[in-house]
Scaffold this active site. Structure first.
Site, PDB file in Angstrom:
ATOM      1  N   LYS A  34       0.820  -1.216   0.000  1.00 43.14           N
ATOM      2  CA  LYS A  34       0.000   0.000   0.000  1.00 43.14           C
ATOM      3  C   LYS A  34       0.855   1.268   0.000  1.00 43.14           C
ATOM      4  O   LYS A  34       0.471   2.274  -0.608  1.00 43.14           O
ATOM      5  CB  LYS A  34      -0.960   0.009   1.188  1.00 43.14           C
ATOM      6  CG  LYS A  34      -0.336   0.054   2.559  1.00 43.14           C
ATOM      7  CD  LYS A  34      -1.389  -0.021   3.646  1.00 43.14           C
ATOM      8  CE  LYS A  34      -0.790  -0.024   5.036  1.00 43.14           C
ATOM      9  NZ  LYS A  34      -0.022   1.186   5.345  1.00 43.14           N
ATOM     10  N   THR A  35       2.023   1.248   0.674  1.00 43.38           N
ATOM     11  CA  THR A  35       2.891   2.432   0.664  1.00 43.38           C
ATOM     12  C   THR A  35       3.425   2.686  -0.737  1.00 43.38           C
ATOM     13  O   THR A  35       3.518   3.824  -1.190  1.00 43.38           O
ATOM     14  CB  THR A  35       4.054   2.260   1.660  1.00 43.38           C
ATOM     15  OG1 THR A  35       3.526   1.988   2.961  1.00 43.38           O
ATOM     16  CG2 THR A  35       4.896   3.528   1.726  1.00 43.38           C
ATOM     17  N   ASP A 223      -3.995   7.049   4.680  1.00 46.86           N
ATOM     18  CA  ASP A 223      -3.460   5.716   4.937  1.00 46.86           C
ATOM     19  C   ASP A 223      -4.087   5.153   6.215  1.00 46.86           C
ATOM     20  O   ASP A 223      -4.551   5.904   7.076  1.00 46.86           O
ATOM     21  CB  ASP A 223      -1.939   5.814   5.107  1.00 46.86           C
ATOM     22  CG  ASP A 223      -1.251   4.467   5.118  1.00 46.86           C
ATOM     23  OD1 ASP A 223      -1.891   3.466   4.750  1.00 46.86           O
ATOM     24  OD2 ASP A 223      -0.065   4.421   5.492  1.00 46.86           O
ATOM     25  N   GLU A 224      -4.103   3.819   6.352  1.00 42.62           N
ATOM     26  CA  GLU A 224      -4.632   3.149   7.564  1.00 42.62           C
ATOM     27  C   GLU A 224      -6.036   3.673   7.912  1.00 42.62           C
ATOM     28  O   GLU A 224      -6.334   3.985   9.065  1.00 42.62           O
ATOM     29  CB  GLU A 224      -3.681   3.355   8.753  1.00 42.62           C
ATOM     30  CG  GLU A 224      -2.255   2.915   8.511  1.00 42.62           C
ATOM     31  CD  GLU A 224      -2.067   1.403   8.522  1.00 42.62           C
ATOM     32  OE1 GLU A 224      -3.087   0.677   8.574  1.00 42.62           O
ATOM     33  OE2 GLU A 224      -0.922   0.950   8.461  1.00 42.62           O
ATOM     34  N   GLN A 254      -7.025  -5.300  10.099  1.00 44.82           N
ATOM     35  CA  GLN A 254      -5.920  -4.783  10.909  1.00 44.82           C
ATOM     36  C   GLN A 254      -6.352  -3.636  11.824  1.00 44.82           C
ATOM     37  O   GLN A 254      -5.516  -2.880  12.308  1.00 44.82           O
ATOM     38  CB  GLN A 254      -4.776  -4.307  10.007  1.00 44.82           C
ATOM     39  CG  GLN A 254      -4.134  -5.427   9.200  1.00 44.82           C
ATOM     40  CD  GLN A 254      -2.911  -4.967   8.456  1.00 44.82           C
ATOM     41  OE1 GLN A 254      -1.851  -4.742   9.022  1.00 44.82           O
ATOM     42  NE2 GLN A 254      -3.049  -4.793   7.146  1.00 44.82           N
ATOM     43  N   ARG A 604       3.465  -9.787  10.590  1.00 44.12           N
ATOM     44  CA  ARG A 604       4.735  -9.045  10.678  1.00 44.12           C
ATOM     45  C   ARG A 604       5.892  -9.929  10.220  1.00 44.12           C
ATOM     46  O   ARG A 604       6.982  -9.436   9.942  1.00 44.12           O
ATOM     47  CB  ARG A 604       5.039  -8.590  12.113  1.00 44.12           C
ATOM     48  CG  ARG A 604       4.055  -7.652  12.798  1.00 44.12           C
ATOM     49  CD  ARG A 604       3.669  -6.461  11.958  1.00 44.12           C
ATOM     50  NE  ARG A 604       2.442  -6.742  11.236  1.00 44.12           N
ATOM     51  CZ  ARG A 604       2.033  -6.064  10.167  1.00 44.12           C
ATOM     52  NH1 ARG A 604       2.753  -5.069   9.714  1.00 44.12           N
ATOM     53  NH2 ARG A 604       0.898  -6.367   9.563  1.00 44.12           N
TER      54      ARG A 604
END
Length: 757
Positions: A34-35, A223-224, A254, A604
């Site tokens: 996504k980044t 974002d997020e 998330q 992670r």
């Protein structure tokens, strides 16, 4: 080198990037790039759509994410990253308020302080003390909860009091919150939640300010998005109301911050509030192996409140997901430390490749001790933050007074530091005078003759006043880093830590580290003011201090590592009432969040995932029999691999496995280097004779442990003086009774011990 290359995007990313008009929702699974998508979209808008960088707003949730986005864009399109407005929600609001808060006419000016949680807590404690309620710990917890709850849901206080009339002591709590807000205004201060609330109020009450920003930002990216609370969602709607080009990226799987107001349902709400929303799914994972993703998918499918996604990966990998069970936390910690040691020294891993993740901070102690015994460098997050250390807060408080002279918390912290003979009674008199004269504490001191300040107090304050006045004339014209050094020197701050004790040495090192961080900030931001720096510090989160260049194992809660990744991840404490936490029992929404939290922990991991639980655990002062977490069953570990060996058996096995390894000498070189670092940093630097005897090649590489005898007095750099209680020659370890912390089992062949007697 990151280059702008649209061909590096997959089909789903490319389709989302090319939707440059209207509202776009991207549901992006963990590790799905996504980044990369967000940064490429920003550069695409500038290069290919001819959008001016000044007309783009990108909002993130952490300084770390914000800085990463800026760095990527600067490498793809030099100079653009400084012109695009990239910031966290709180930084964005602080910036808007600095320029426009005067329009609210509520007694605040652009030099307002931003109070941390600890500073807010002190204000509440003072209010409670004034009411004789300072010892009521339950009331303090209730106030903290309701203060945050009313702000995150942007109720008015009167509405909140009515809505929660059934809550115990709600009338008292609301009256204290009102007094708290009044106190902050008098101090020209805002807390974290106020930054959002006050900006929302500014936009509602002064529409021309909102129109200025909404007109400016042709494109808004968030974002997020699943972590937005109600007020953040409203701010995003307001800022995109003119051009309606809004691009949000989120993953309801998330969402792990509902306890602080985050509402993943904003993802579903978004589709109702904006017209013709285009929706895209990112399911290809670029981080983890197929094996790890299979477990992650298996777990999260048990949640009902989600958009169906199935993460997939092309990364094969040879490592597997390993589940282990232990008698107790000592065996668990030994296994984790030993595994990391083996992988680093035998398999080419680095310490920074690993994270030990847990649900509760309270589980970290045993791991810290075992990592120390193996001389494994590590950093604990979620513990005592650097900027919360007393010596660091003292320096920052001095700096705050030059920006905001109304800051009572800063004044109270420094007025008798270093010691000036100014006690509580003197400060009380100043506060009483402040209230009757409607002037700040610092203002009264600086103009003592006008306020008829008693001569006895004036004499005590004289040195402070003279130094402050001198520095105040310089602070706006002196470079930031030089001014900070001048403040520390002129007020004699270093003199307060002048002994040769380890404690004072550590405090001076922390002050030096603070100065270094200010110099680094100033070198990157030559136009930055002292106010800019203090705002930056105020909004730093714990994980922002993670330096990925340092070779440390990360020990943290799962909440702390959102957005990070590691080659190897240990998720420990997978037991009922810990993970999931007991308060989630019987509450479907909270249990789903616990499952999301474990999902975040699992994703992670890039190559190796280790899951552990104990049959018994000593926690909160008592030993408890534990049941395996229900999530282990959901992952398919009903009868997974078990490990029941105790610490000593594991140590013996480890010692045997190491015998004859070709890398043995290099391992000892590493250990010796680490131990010397520990000893040299914790001892007086002129004690060379002591240091030279501590560590030598023979002691470290010797497999014969005959130099140690039961009853020996030994010195350990972290644990201090201890007595060897017993020695197990087969396991090559000893039980040592350290006088301050009790008995520890250490491996004698690598433990940094000096025989004292």
């Amino acid at each position: 080198m990151i280059e702008f290359d649209l061909s590096s995007l997959n089909d789903a990313q490319l389709k989302a990037l090319n939707e440059v008009q209207g509202a776009v929702l991207v549901t992006a699974g963990a590790g799905s790039g996504k980044t990369r998508l967000l940064t490429h979209r920003i550069v695409h808008l500038i290069k290919n759509i001819n959008v001016s960088p000044e007309n783009i707003l990108a909002i993130t949730f952490t300084n770390k994410a914000s800085n990463e986005m800026k760095e990527r864009i600067s490498r793809m399109l030099p100079d653009a990253s400084e012109r695009v407005w990239i910031s966290t929600f709180h930084s964005m609001c602080a910036r808007i308020l600095r320029a426009n808060i005067k329009h609210l006419n509520e007694g605040l000016d652009s030099n307002f302080s931003i109070y941390s949680d600890s500073e807010s807590g002190k204000v509440i404690n003072e209010i409670l003390a004034g009411r004789g309620l300072e010892k009521d710990e339950q009331l303090k917890k209730s106030i903290s909860y309701h203060l945050s709850n009313f702000k995150n849901n942007y109720y008015s206080l009167d509405m909140y009091e009515s809505e929660f009339a059934y809550e115990k002591d709600i009338n008292l709590i609301v009256s204290i919150v009102k007094q708290y807000q009044k106190k902050l205004t008098e101090n020209n201060a805002l807390d974290f939640d106020d930054l959002l609330l006050t900006t929302h109020k500014l936009f509602k009450n002064v529409p021309e300010v909102l129109n200025k920003y909404a007109t400016r930002f042709e494109y808004v990216l968030v974002d997020e998005f699943q972590d937005t609370n109600e007020i953040q969602y409203e701010l995003v709607k307001m800022l995109s109301q003119v051009h309606k080009n809004i691009f949000v990226v989120g993953d309801e799987d998330q969402c792990i911050y509902t306890w602080r107001g985050a509402n993943f349902k904003n993802i579903f709400k978004f589709k109702d509030d904006f017209e013709n929303v285009k929706v895209f799914k990112l399911e290809k994972n670029y981080r983890s192996t197929k094996t790890i993703l299979n477990y992650a998918n298996k777990l999260i499918k048990n949640n009902k409140s989600r958009i169906d996604k199935n993460l997939w990966s092309e990364i094969e990998g040879t490592a597997s997901v390993e589940k282990m069970e232990f008698y107790d936390q000592q065996g668990e910690a030994e296994y984790v430390a030993r595994t990391i040691y083996n992988l680093v020294h035998n398999e080419g891993y680095k310490y920074k490749d690993f994270a030990i993740l847990m649900r509760l901070n309270a589980l970290s102690l045993n791991f810290e001790e075992r990592l120390l015994s193996y001389n494994i460098p590590h950093k604990i997050f979620g513990g005592y933050k650097f900027y919360e250390r007393v010596e660091v807060k003292n320096v920052l408080a001095y700096l705050k007074l030059f920006v905001n002279q109304k800051d009572e918390q800063a004044f109270s912290r420094v007025i008798n530091f270093p010691k000036r003979g100014i006690g509580d009674s003197t400060i009380l008199k100043l506060k009483q005078l402040s209230q009757t004269k409607s002037a700040s504490l610092l203002e009264i001191c600086l103009n003592s003759s006008e306020f008829d300040l008693p001569a006895s107090i004036t004499i005590k304050l004289n040195a402070f006043i003279q130094i402050y006045k001198k520095l105040f004339t310089e602070y706006e014209t002196t470079p930031l880093d030089e001014f900070v050094i001048n403040v520390i020197k002129e007020f004699g701050i270093r003199n307060a830590y002048s002994s040769n004790s380890v404690e004072d040495t550590d405090k001076l090192m922390n002050i030096d580290q603070l100065v270094s961080s200010i110099q680094a900030f100033y070198s990157k931001n030559k136009t930055a003011t002292l106010s800019d720096y203090l705002q930056n510090v105020s909004l730093i989160s714990d994980i922002d201090s993670l330096d990925e260049e340092n070779n440390n194992v990360v020990v943290a809660t799962v909440h702390s590592v959102k957005g990070l990744e590691f080659r190897g991840v240990f998720i420990i404490g997978l037991e009922e009432k810990i993970f999931p936490i007991s308060r989630a029992y019987g509450k479907d929404e909270e249990m789903e969040e616990e499952r999301r939290l474990l999902y975040v922990g699992i994703t992670r991991a890039k190559e190796n995932l280790f899951l552990t639980n104990c049959k018994a655990r000593y926690l909160y002062g008592k030993r408890n029999d534990m049941l395996p977490s229900r999530f282990l069953k959901e992952l398919g570990f009903e009868s997974g691999k078990q490990e029941f060996r105790g610490v000593r058996e594991q140590v013996a096995s480890f010692s045997q496995n190491r015998t004859g390894k070709s890398k043995q000498s290099s391992q000892f070189d590493f250990v010796k280097k680490r131990l010397n670092e520990v000893f040299y940093s914790s001892r007086n630097s002129n004690d060379n004779n002591f240091n030279s005897k501590l560590i030598n090649e023979d002691t470290l590489s010797k497999t014969d442990i005959g130099i140690y005898k039961t009853g020996n007095i030994v010195l350990h750099p972290k644990f201090g003086i201890g007595t060897i209680v017993s020695i197990d020659k087969e396991a090559k370890c000893a039980d040592i009774d350290f006088h301050t912390i009790g008995v520890k089992t250490l491996m004698l062949e690598i433990a940094p011990l000096k025989i004292v007697k």
